[in-house]
Write a protein that holds these residues in place. Structure first.
Motif, mmCIF file in Angstrom:
data_model
loop_
_atom_site.group_PDB
_atom_site.id
_atom_site.type_symbol
_atom_site.label_atom_id
_atom_site.label_comp_id
_atom_site.label_asym_id
_atom_site.label_seq_id
_atom_site.Cartn_x
_atom_site.Cartn_y
_atom_site.Cartn_z
ATOM 1 N N LEU A 163 0.772 -1.172 0.069
ATOM 2 C CA LEU A 163 -0.050 0.126 -0.139
ATOM 3 C C LEU A 163 0.825 1.205 -0.367
ATOM 4 C CD1 LEU A 163 -2.876 -1.102 2.456
ATOM 5 C CD2 LEU A 163 -3.291 -0.545 0.057
ATOM 6 N N LEU A 210 -10.060 1.561 0.879
ATOM 7 C CA LEU A 210 -8.624 1.439 0.925
ATOM 8 C C LEU A 210 -7.953 2.303 -0.011
ATOM 9 C CD1 LEU A 210 -8.390 -2.519 1.230
ATOM 10 C CD2 LEU A 210 -7.206 -0.953 2.744
ATOM 11 N N PHE B 62 -6.422 8.303 1.421
ATOM 12 C CA PHE B 62 -6.649 6.839 1.528
ATOM 13 C C PHE B 62 -5.952 6.082 2.476
ATOM 14 C CE2 PHE B 62 -9.131 8.728 -1.765
ATOM 15 C CZ PHE B 62 -10.261 8.101 -1.739
ATOM 16 N N VAL B 63 -6.127 4.865 2.659
ATOM 17 C CA VAL B 63 -5.272 4.296 3.552
ATOM 18 C C VAL B 63 -3.830 4.025 3.412
ATOM 19 C CG1 VAL B 63 -4.790 1.871 4.590
ATOM 20 C CG2 VAL B 63 -7.152 2.597 4.383
ATOM 21 N N PRO B 64 -3.361 4.123 1.967
ATOM 22 C CA PRO B 64 -2.017 4.184 1.829
ATOM 23 C C PRO B 64 -1.391 5.392 2.535
ATOM 24 C CG PRO B 64 -2.706 3.399 0.038
ATOM 25 C CD PRO B 64 -3.962 3.990 0.924
ATOM 26 N N GLU B 65 -1.739 6.694 2.374
ATOM 27 C CA GLU B 65 -1.593 7.970 2.809
ATOM 28 C C GLU B 65 -1.326 7.947 4.080
ATOM 29 O OE1 GLU B 65 -3.535 7.416 0.348
ATOM 30 O OE2 GLU B 65 -3.751 9.062 -1.076
ATOM 31 N N LEU B 67 -1.196 5.011 6.129
ATOM 32 C CA LEU B 67 -0.051 4.493 6.752
ATOM 33 C C LEU B 67 1.251 5.092 6.614
ATOM 34 C CD1 LEU B 67 -0.961 0.980 5.003
ATOM 35 C CD2 LEU B 67 -1.190 1.389 7.297
ATOM 36 N N MET B 68 1.316 6.032 5.638
ATOM 37 C CA MET B 68 2.684 6.628 5.556
ATOM 38 C C MET B 68 2.850 7.874 6.761
ATOM 39 S SD MET B 68 3.591 6.998 1.331
ATOM 40 C CE MET B 68 1.824 7.620 1.028
ATOM 41 N N ILE B 107 -3.621 -4.214 9.379
ATOM 42 C CA ILE B 107 -3.218 -2.801 9.032
ATOM 43 C C ILE B 107 -4.218 -2.157 10.235
ATOM 44 C CG2 ILE B 107 -3.863 -1.062 7.675
ATOM 45 C CD1 ILE B 107 -2.745 -3.006 5.166
#
Lengths: 352, 223
Positions: A163, A210, B62-65, B67-68, B107
């Motif tokens: 991700l 997601l 969104f989730v990737p951002e 997480l970062m 996650i």
């Protein structure tokens, strides 16, 4: 009208030909405990033997009145064939699907997809199971499925790494997705050659809760389109989770039908896609057929709402959870036939 | 040399823009200048995470951002947390957290864990694919006030019901949080849980709301 066999019904549905009744089937795992118990198996045993896989799938459909037989059930076949170990949870009293507890590869660079993947791990069991089903239950259509490339990436590498890499190492993610796309095309073609009557591409890891619709459009959609173009019809595209912002793009990927889960607003989706598109979905696999507190009347009422929302076939929003309440499951199928049968689905009805 | 307000802004902006280096640099400057590390955590890092929450709600992140952003937050927390003075006689609140057996993706669990880390809890992270009885054992061992479990599939979700029953039988005062894609508010209530987050996305929202409430309470002098 003639009473069709389940196979005739599903094949006609995909061709948008008139039906005798609304179908109840799935493109995803549809094994139930009454079948496993009838056969004297334990849940953990049905994933590792072609005959047990086939028999549990056949009897799930025969006992519950489903319109198709689907194999396999778990999501670890390809990852295992690529060298990962699976957990089968043989000692657990609970119903648990196999998982990959540890991944052998730590980075995207390491991923290598074996040319002979259909010969590795448990992969040969799927064509064998399809053959057994076709011999022993020829009146049913056999459904097979493949995970989409992004979801499969999360089965062979850590998902949070993938991700983040969407932003940090985009080229590498694209290369990985391309490798997996080619693998998925090949496996899907092998399953179709083995006799799968329809196939589902499942990409739950890209829902709009997601990944952004932008990422879906730029990174996911081209690969889903490539896979679907390489497979024969009939083929379904299913995405779990929030798909309201994605359904139009899903429809452009080239599947014969779109399948969604409970987070999708079916009424809005039908409006967006029009009557010509085959739309399948999307009942809650826990609340309706499994939850002890849900009465038959409540399950029936919910399925009627589902049908009224504009689906062409009633389908579980995800894998059917095996430990169903039999009376609820049977009532769900019966309602699909009676209530759904009385009013042709939009796509089918429009052309009939 | 940057003043306190500039450093707080650098921490907050660094989290929002997932710039780990900026966060590390600003966190170190907070320590070197002798500014209050807890203030830097709450009004710098946590404040940034609140902004991230807004971006997430508006579908800009969104989730990737997220997480970062969480990685950037942890980079700062790692530097600041050791400098937060321990109050004498104070026992830190504890939470046991993990993804239940059968689930190997974590996650959402890790994002909720972040919430507890920021709030200064002692976190006992059991990891993922955790046998059900381990939640009960760890709660009894630590006497944690909160047990948080995540499940990604309907099949594994049912395990959480068993854990809740086992824990509540032994200790009815434990607060139990559930999370994961198949978990709804109704399911959480049905299972006897005290709180829930529906998916990784909801976990983000819940975590950030709790951080917001903590900041408000701290500003009001309640914690």
């Amino acid at each position: 009208m003639t009473q069709f066999t389940p196979k005739e019904r599903i094949m006609r549905l995909f061709k948008r030909e008139p039906l005798d009744t609304m179908p109840f089937f799935s493109g995803m795992g549809m094994v139930v405990m009454p079948a496993i118990k009838k056969l004297g198996y334990h849940f953990a045993q049905v994933h590792t033997d072609a005959n047990r896989l086939a028999q549990s799938a056949i009897w799930s459909s025969k006992l519950m009145g489903f319109d198709s037989i689907v194999v396999p059930y778990d999501m670890c076949w390809e990852s295992e064939a690529m060298g990962n170990k699976i957990s089968l949870y043989e000692d657990s009293e609970d119903i648990l699907y196999p998982t990959i507890p540890e991944k052998r590869w730590k980075s995207m660079d390491e991923v290598e997809i074996p040319e002979n993947i259909m010969e590795l791990g448990r992969m040969p069991l799927i064509p064998q199971a399809i053959k057994i089903i076709k011999e022993q239950a020829p009146e049913y259509p056999v459904g097979a499925w493949q995970l989409g490339p992004f979801t499969q990436a999360g089965q062979i590498l850590e998902l949070d790494m993938i991700l983040k890499a969407v932003f940090k190492q985009r080229d590498k993610v694209e290369q990985l997705l391309d490798k997996l796309t080619e693998m998925i095309i090949k496996i899907g073609q092998a399953l179709q050659a083995a006799g799968a009557d329809y196939i589902t591409l499942r990409e739950p890891g890209v829902a709009a809760d997601l990944l952004s619709p932008k990422t879906f459009r730029e990174m996911i959609k081209p690969r889903l389109t490539r896979i679907l173009a390489a497979w024969k019809s009939p083929k379904i595209l299913h995405i779990c989770g929030q798909t309201d912002p994605l359904v139009e793009m899903m429809n452009e990927c080239g599947a014969d039908a779109i399948s969604v889960d409970i987070k999708n607003n079916l009424v809005e989706t039908r409006k967006k896609l029009g009557n010509h598109v085959l739309l399948f979905g999307n009942f809650d696999v826990f609340a309706l057929p499994c939850k002890a507190e849900t009465t038959v009347q409540e399950a029936v009422a919910a399925i009627k709402v589902n049908i009224d929302s504009g689906v062409d076939a009633v389908m579980p929003g995800c894998d059917l959870w095996p430990d169903i309440k039999e009376e609820n499951m049977l009532a769900i199928v019966k309602t699909t036939r009676e209530y759904g049968g009385a009013r042709p689905s939009p796509a089918v009805g429009r052309l009939s | 040399m940057a003043n306190k307000e500039e450093l707080l802004k650098a921490l907050s902006d660094g989290v929002v823009n997932y710039n780990e280096d900026q966060v590390k640099e600003a966190a170190q400057a907070v320590v070197d200048n002798g500014y209050d590390p807890l203030e830097a955590i709450m009004d710098g890092l946590a404040h940034g995470m609140e902004i991230v929450g807004g971006l997430y709600e508006r579908n800009e992140y969104f989730v990737p951002e997220v997480l970062m952003c969480a990685d950037a937050l942890y980079a700062g927390l790692g530097i600041l947390r050791p400098h937060v003075p321990k109050k004498e006689g104070e026992s830190k609140a504890q939470v046991v957290i993990g993804s239940v057996q059968g689930d190997v993706h974590d996650i959402g669990k890790n994002l909720v864990k972040m919430m507890f880390d920021v709030a200064g809890f002692t976190v006992h992270d059991l990891g993922r694919d955790v046998p059900l009885e381990n939640f009960v054992k760890e709660q009894l061992r630590t006497d944690a006030e909160i047990v948080a479990m995540s499940a990604m599939m309907t099949t594994t979700m049912l395990g959480m019901r068993k854990v809740i029953q086992m824990i509540k039988e032994k200790n009815p005062n434990v607060a139990i949080m559930l999370g994961g894609a198949p978990v709804t508010k109704d399911v959480a209530k049905l299972f006897g849980a005290d709180g829930y987050a529906e998916s990784a996305g909801n976990a983000v929202e819940e975590a950030i709301k709790m951080i917001g409430r903590l900041r408000e309470m701290r500003a009001a002098g309640q914690v």
